[in-house]
Design an enzyme around this catalytic site. Structure first.
Site, PDB file in Angstrom:
ATOM      1  N   ARG A  36      62.912 -34.730   3.524  1.00  0.00           N
ATOM      2  CA  ARG A  36      62.524 -35.869   2.685  1.00  0.00           C
ATOM      3  C   ARG A  36      62.427 -37.165   3.490  1.00  0.00           C
ATOM      4  O   ARG A  36      62.489 -38.253   2.941  1.00  0.00           O
ATOM      5  CB  ARG A  36      63.506 -36.026   1.526  1.00  0.00           C
ATOM      6  CG  ARG A  36      63.595 -34.750   0.682  1.00  0.00           C
ATOM      7  CD  ARG A  36      64.403 -34.922  -0.579  1.00  0.00           C
ATOM      8  NE  ARG A  36      64.584 -33.652  -1.278  1.00  0.00           N
ATOM      9  CZ  ARG A  36      63.685 -33.073  -2.053  1.00  0.00           C
ATOM     10  NH1 ARG A  36      62.527 -33.658  -2.241  1.00  0.00           N
ATOM     11  NH2 ARG A  36      63.927 -31.918  -2.655  1.00  0.00           N
ATOM     12  N   HIS A  66      60.840 -24.515   7.851  1.00  0.00           N
ATOM     13  CA  HIS A  66      60.020 -25.111   6.790  1.00  0.00           C
ATOM     14  C   HIS A  66      59.832 -26.583   7.104  1.00  0.00           C
ATOM     15  O   HIS A  66      60.768 -27.264   7.502  1.00  0.00           O
ATOM     16  CB  HIS A  66      60.696 -24.942   5.425  1.00  0.00           C
ATOM     17  CG  HIS A  66      59.756 -25.103   4.261  1.00  0.00           C
ATOM     18  ND1 HIS A  66      59.050 -26.268   4.028  1.00  0.00           N
ATOM     19  CD2 HIS A  66      59.403 -24.252   3.278  1.00  0.00           C
ATOM     20  CE1 HIS A  66      58.306 -26.118   2.945  1.00  0.00           C
ATOM     21  NE2 HIS A  66      58.495 -24.900   2.471  1.00  0.00           N
ATOM     22  N   TYR A  69      58.647 -32.054   3.069  1.00  0.00           N
ATOM     23  CA  TYR A  69      57.967 -32.086   1.774  1.00  0.00           C
ATOM     24  C   TYR A  69      56.995 -33.262   1.671  1.00  0.00           C
ATOM     25  O   TYR A  69      56.138 -33.296   0.786  1.00  0.00           O
ATOM     26  CB  TYR A  69      58.988 -32.207   0.643  1.00  0.00           C
ATOM     27  CG  TYR A  69      59.920 -31.022   0.516  1.00  0.00           C
ATOM     28  CD1 TYR A  69      59.467 -29.721   0.681  1.00  0.00           C
ATOM     29  CD2 TYR A  69      61.264 -31.214   0.217  1.00  0.00           C
ATOM     30  CE1 TYR A  69      60.319 -28.644   0.552  1.00  0.00           C
ATOM     31  CE2 TYR A  69      62.129 -30.137   0.081  1.00  0.00           C
ATOM     32  CZ  TYR A  69      61.655 -28.847   0.250  1.00  0.00           C
ATOM     33  OH  TYR A  69      62.501 -27.779   0.122  1.00  0.00           O
ATOM     34  N   HIS A 106      53.269 -26.488   3.043  1.00  0.00           N
ATOM     35  CA  HIS A 106      52.516 -26.489   1.795  1.00  0.00           C
ATOM     36  C   HIS A 106      51.083 -26.950   2.060  1.00  0.00           C
ATOM     37  O   HIS A 106      50.819 -27.644   3.051  1.00  0.00           O
ATOM     38  CB  HIS A 106      53.188 -27.404   0.776  1.00  0.00           C
ATOM     39  CG  HIS A 106      54.533 -26.922   0.351  1.00  0.00           C
ATOM     40  ND1 HIS A 106      55.443 -27.713  -0.316  1.00  0.00           N
ATOM     41  CD2 HIS A 106      55.148 -25.719   0.493  1.00  0.00           C
ATOM     42  CE1 HIS A 106      56.546 -27.024  -0.566  1.00  0.00           C
ATOM     43  NE2 HIS A 106      56.385 -25.820  -0.067  1.00  0.00           N
ATOM     44  N   GLU A 154      51.655 -21.872   2.705  1.00  0.00           N
ATOM     45  CA  GLU A 154      52.342 -21.318   1.536  1.00  0.00           C
ATOM     46  C   GLU A 154      51.513 -21.537   0.273  1.00  0.00           C
ATOM     47  O   GLU A 154      51.020 -22.644   0.023  1.00  0.00           O
ATOM     48  CB  GLU A 154      53.706 -21.983   1.376  1.00  0.00           C
ATOM     49  CG  GLU A 154      54.520 -21.419   0.230  1.00  0.00           C
ATOM     50  CD  GLU A 154      55.911 -22.023   0.152  1.00  0.00           C
ATOM     51  OE1 GLU A 154      56.630 -21.728  -0.830  1.00  0.00           O
ATOM     52  OE2 GLU A 154      56.292 -22.789   1.072  1.00  0.00           O
ATOM     53  N   ASP A 187      54.835 -16.978  -1.789  1.00  0.00           N
ATOM     54  CA  ASP A 187      55.990 -17.299  -2.625  1.00  0.00           C
ATOM     55  C   ASP A 187      55.792 -16.667  -4.000  1.00  0.00           C
ATOM     56  O   ASP A 187      54.819 -16.957  -4.694  1.00  0.00           O
ATOM     57  CB  ASP A 187      56.134 -18.817  -2.750  1.00  0.00           C
ATOM     58  CG  ASP A 187      57.415 -19.228  -3.449  1.00  0.00           C
ATOM     59  OD1 ASP A 187      57.585 -18.875  -4.636  1.00  0.00           O
ATOM     60  OD2 ASP A 187      58.247 -19.908  -2.827  1.00  0.00           O
ATOM     61  N   HIS A 190      55.887 -19.221  -6.992  1.00  0.00           N
ATOM     62  CA  HIS A 190      54.657 -20.008  -7.016  1.00  0.00           C
ATOM     63  C   HIS A 190      53.481 -19.176  -7.513  1.00  0.00           C
ATOM     64  O   HIS A 190      52.652 -19.662  -8.298  1.00  0.00           O
ATOM     65  CB  HIS A 190      54.342 -20.554  -5.623  1.00  0.00           C
ATOM     66  CG  HIS A 190      55.359 -21.511  -5.116  1.00  0.00           C
ATOM     67  ND1 HIS A 190      55.343 -22.005  -3.824  1.00  0.00           N
ATOM     68  CD2 HIS A 190      56.444 -22.074  -5.711  1.00  0.00           C
ATOM     69  CE1 HIS A 190      56.363 -22.829  -3.654  1.00  0.00           C
ATOM     70  NE2 HIS A 190      57.050 -22.878  -4.790  1.00  0.00           N
ATOM     71  N   HIS A 222      58.472 -15.493   0.389  1.00  0.00           N
ATOM     72  CA  HIS A 222      59.547 -16.243  -0.247  1.00  0.00           C
ATOM     73  C   HIS A 222      59.856 -15.538  -1.566  1.00  0.00           C
ATOM     74  O   HIS A 222      59.047 -15.556  -2.488  1.00  0.00           O
ATOM     75  CB  HIS A 222      59.131 -17.690  -0.516  1.00  0.00           C
ATOM     76  CG  HIS A 222      59.229 -18.571   0.681  1.00  0.00           C
ATOM     77  ND1 HIS A 222      58.727 -19.858   0.703  1.00  0.00           N
ATOM     78  CD2 HIS A 222      59.773 -18.365   1.911  1.00  0.00           C
ATOM     79  CE1 HIS A 222      58.956 -20.393   1.882  1.00  0.00           C
ATOM     80  NE2 HIS A 222      59.586 -19.502   2.631  1.00  0.00           N
ATOM     81  N   ASP A 235      57.046 -25.159 -10.971  1.00  0.00           N
ATOM     82  CA  ASP A 235      57.663 -24.761  -9.701  1.00  0.00           C
ATOM     83  C   ASP A 235      59.180 -24.924  -9.808  1.00  0.00           C
ATOM     84  O   ASP A 235      59.748 -25.891  -9.318  1.00  0.00           O
ATOM     85  CB  ASP A 235      57.098 -25.608  -8.559  1.00  0.00           C
ATOM     86  CG  ASP A 235      57.664 -25.204  -7.202  1.00  0.00           C
ATOM     87  OD1 ASP A 235      58.379 -24.190  -7.128  1.00  0.00           O
ATOM     88  OD2 ASP A 235      57.391 -25.914  -6.217  1.00  0.00           O
ATOM     89  N   HIS A 237      62.518 -22.455  -9.193  1.00  0.00           N
ATOM     90  CA  HIS A 237      63.032 -21.158  -8.775  1.00  0.00           C
ATOM     91  C   HIS A 237      64.238 -20.759  -9.628  1.00  0.00           C
ATOM     92  O   HIS A 237      65.007 -21.608 -10.072  1.00  0.00           O
ATOM     93  CB  HIS A 237      63.454 -21.197  -7.313  1.00  0.00           C
ATOM     94  CG  HIS A 237      62.324 -21.493  -6.378  1.00  0.00           C
ATOM     95  ND1 HIS A 237      62.484 -21.563  -5.011  1.00  0.00           N
ATOM     96  CD2 HIS A 237      61.003 -21.738  -6.606  1.00  0.00           C
ATOM     97  CE1 HIS A 237      61.327 -21.836  -4.442  1.00  0.00           C
ATOM     98  NE2 HIS A 237      60.411 -21.952  -5.393  1.00  0.00           N
ATOM     99  N   GLU A 267      65.007 -18.435  -1.551  1.00  0.00           N
ATOM    100  CA  GLU A 267      65.159 -19.879  -1.720  1.00  0.00           C
ATOM    101  C   GLU A 267      65.726 -20.159  -3.121  1.00  0.00           C
ATOM    102  O   GLU A 267      65.282 -21.059  -3.821  1.00  0.00           O
ATOM    103  CB  GLU A 267      63.819 -20.586  -1.571  1.00  0.00           C
ATOM    104  CG  GLU A 267      63.164 -20.451  -0.221  1.00  0.00           C
ATOM    105  CD  GLU A 267      61.799 -21.110  -0.188  1.00  0.00           C
ATOM    106  OE1 GLU A 267      61.506 -21.804   0.783  1.00  0.00           O
ATOM    107  OE2 GLU A 267      61.022 -20.933  -1.149  1.00  0.00           O
TER     108      GLU A 267
END
Length: 292
Positions: A36, A66, A69, A106, A154, A187, A190, A222, A235, A237, A267
């Protein structure tokens, strides 16, 4: 089975390797920095060396990183896109320094809610966004010619103006960039959220993935259950078997002959409290005894 999880690195990269061993994992996903924040301190050479030594001793594979974001390689705003490209170059260099096999990213968002507005050439926002994403990836790869890590695109939940919900998006970008340094991360949450029915139409979904991307290019899965309904673009999980995808479908995914050799990365939420439970559920669905 290649089974791992996204593990924290707050206590250091080596601590993540040790936790993976304690959990009985044989692959791993981490962040190389805060996801972030745009910027981060350079990787400490001693920490990197210690991590690579610890990782090599395990014999685990693959190692997945990864990215941040914040990165949006499809952004229409040139300043944001250039900032994203610079950040992605840094992510590639960091992942490569750690010895990662794959860097998951992403697809970004085109950020144009009205088709055709803000763009010339008569293209929709989605089409233009895919073009920008491909051009941005080309620049990232050109700036890191010696990196061995592969970038894995992804698929997304198709929320808002995010690209990557339809597998055709991934295939179009792969074709446009035309590099063996690109792969795909699939994923399950997703995919479900974007409308791919992994339950009653798993064979059809995998056929679509194979025709648009090529299953041989799916480098990582994922494995996440979903709190949202099929096609609702949520989205969120869920723990394995406790979401709306469910245990039966998760078992079908885990044991499918075209997927079972892929590395599965969890995840799931509340990882500290539930991670071992989720891993044990996955192992049980695969028919493995005593969680091993």
């Amino acid at each position: 089975m290649l089974l791992g999880a996204h593990l924290p690195t707050a206590k250091g990269f080596v601590a993540a390797v040790e936790q993976a061993q304690q959990l009985g994992c044989n692959c791993l996903q981490i962040f190389s920095k805060s996801p972030r924040q745009w910027n981060a301190a350079s990787l400490d050479e001693n920490r990197v060396a210690a991590f690579r030594e610890a990782w090599q001793k395990t014999g685990f594979m693959p190692l997945v990183v990864h990215d941040s974001y914040l990165i949006n390689l499809a952004a229409p705003d040139n300043e944001i896109r250039q900032k994203s490209i610079a950040a992605m170059i840094d992510e590639v260099e960091r992942a490569d320094a750690l010895g990662a096999d794959f860097l998951v990213t992403h697809c970004g968002a085109h950020l144009c809610k009205e088709a055709g507005s803000l763009f010339d050439e008569g293209l929709t926002g989605e089409q233009k966004g895919l073009q920008r994403l491909a051009e941005s990836l080309k620049k990232v790869l050109e700036a890191t010619p010696n990196a061995k890590v592969k970038v894995a695109l992804e698929n997304t939940a198709a929320q808002g103006t995010c690209l990557g919900g339809p597998f055709e998006h991934l295939g179009e970008v792969l074709d446009a960039v035309n590099s063996d340094r690109l792969a795909v991360c699939f994923d399950t949450c997703h995919g479900w959220a974007a409308g791919h029915d992994l339950g009653s139409e798993l064979e059809k979904v995998l056929q679509n993935l194979d025709e648009t991307v090529g299953l041989q290019r799916v480098a990582v899965v994922h494995l996440n259950d979903s709190k949202g309904e099929l096609g609702k673009r949520l989205d969120r999980h869920a723990h394995i078997g406790e979401g709306l995808i469910g245990r039966q479908t998760m078992q079908s995914i885990l044991t499918h002959p075209q997927l079972q050799e892929k590395p599965f990365i969890l995840e799931t939420p509340d990882s500290d409290a539930m991670l071992q439970t989720n891993l044990n559920v996955v192992r049980a669905l695969r028919g493995e005894k005593n969680g091993k």
